[in-house]
Design a protein around this motif. Structure first.
Motif: not given
Length: 149
Positions: A110-122
């Protein structure tokens, strides 16, 4: 760093879901987009397959009308979910025959997914990745390590 309201809300919702164990890539209400959209699954009607980047008729209508859901367009929502599922290790689109992680709700997955999503949102909002920790380690390594100890 100045961020948009939609980015702050999205990160807050994802962070809360991660820490409350309510982030689940296999559930349309508890996945990345489901949490951003207040644990609703209405977004799943924008595409014919979970994890697809292709809008269906309903999605195309909403996109062409400029409709936004908590600040994000239908295409942006599909991309967010696609990034989340891919980073979690799912073969897309989601289907029982496609490969998936052995433990999809494992905190590391989940952390891998969360990190990737936050990078895209930024990236969408044109701000630096708020989860980029590499700046902490740039410069004088001895001073950085001493400051952390």
């Amino acid at each position: 760093m100045k961020t948009s309201k939609r980015l702050e809300l999205a990160i807050s919702k994802l962070y809360t879901a991660f820490h409350n164990n309510t982030l689940n890539p296999e559930c349309c209400q508890q996945c990345a987009v489901g949490n951003i959209l207040d644990n609703t699954d209405s977004w799943k009607h924008l595409s014919d397959a979970h994890g697809s980047l292709k809008l269906n008729y309903i999605g195309k209508v909403h996109q062409s009308l400029g409709r936004q859901f908590n600040g994000y367009s239908p295409l942006e929502l599909l991309k967010i979910e696609h990034i989340f599922l891919t980073a979690c290790g799912f073969q897309l689109p989601l289907h029982y025959n496609n490969s998936k992680p052995e433990h999809p709700t494992n905190k590391d997955v989940l952390f891998n997914g969360l990190s990737a999503v936050i990078a895209y949102l930024c990236e969408l909002d044109g701000v630096e990745n708020v989860m980029d920790y590499t700046k902490l380690f740039k410069g004088n390594t001895k001073k950085t390590i001493q400051a952390l100890v």
